[in-house]
Write an enzyme that holds these catalytic residues in place. Sequence first.
Site, PDB file in Angstrom:
ATOM      1  N   SER A 134      43.202  29.443  55.281  1.00  0.00           N
ATOM      2  CA  SER A 134      41.874  28.998  55.678  1.00  0.00           C
ATOM      3  C   SER A 134      41.826  27.487  55.799  1.00  0.00           C
ATOM      4  CB  SER A 134      40.841  29.453  54.648  1.00  0.00           C
ATOM      5  OG  SER A 134      39.583  28.858  54.893  1.00  0.00           O
TER       6      SER A 134
ATOM      7  N   TYR B  79      38.031  28.511  45.935  1.00  0.00           N
ATOM      8  CA  TYR B  79      38.596  29.001  47.189  1.00  0.00           C
ATOM      9  C   TYR B  79      39.381  27.903  47.893  1.00  0.00           C
ATOM     10  CZ  TYR B  79      38.914  31.787  51.451  1.00  0.00           C
ATOM     11  OH  TYR B  79      39.386  32.504  52.528  1.00  0.00           O
TER      12      TYR B  79
END
Length: 263
Positions: free
Chosen positions: A139, A152
Amino acid sequence: MPKTALVTGAGRGIGRAIAIRLAAEGFRVGITARSTEQLKEVAATIEAAGGVVAVAPGDATVAENVAEVERTVSAALGPIDLLVNNAGYASAPMPFIEVDPADWWRVVETNVLGPMLFTHAVLPSMLKRGSGHIININSMMGSKLSGASVAYGVSKAGLMRFTDAIAEEVTGTGVALFDLSPGLVRTGMTANRPDLDALPEAAWSKPEATAEKVIELASGDYDALTGRFIKLSDDLGELAGQIDGDMRLLRMQPVPDAGSVAK
């Protein structure tokens, strides 16, 4: 001879789309996730279309589970030629001081420890055979500061460095590793985004688009890009033609303000 792929987090979302597409391309596909029922549904879909699949439930963060998944898939389908580390987890966005430390660490474990364990399990066979592909679903959040998603972001930054380091270590062996960022996809993981309703439809990508990119990377045509961070929008042929000097440097671009970052 058909190749064997192993897809983690294959019970739903992006992993499901990748597994089904790989089977349609002729891969024998091993699928794993914690939910046996979801895996059975994916397997039934693959088999109904004439594909070959092996179901191997397990927790990606438990070494014994990972080892058993690798043994089960290899015994049923043959040595693993392609590993797609898709299993991931994101907790609800909130300020760091309000986070449960155990849940924060679960994010890091799932997104870093899981890919490490599966890579460690399949890499020896790949090196012995002199070929293999490992694709880590990553990501842009790994390169963007976000106080609401600290765990994250930390986990995805760690995964970037892991991909880069292992690709360097196995240079010249015939094994290639990539980070692949799908962008923003409607999955259970993105359902808790606070800006969900404000994002335009154009900001979202389809799980099937990521599956197509996996097919491209697994073809072997772009192995010169090993170690690179690949975005869904990247033209792989163009990227390969731009290689100069250290071809393993991460290719990170500034993140647009349009909310196009996610899994």
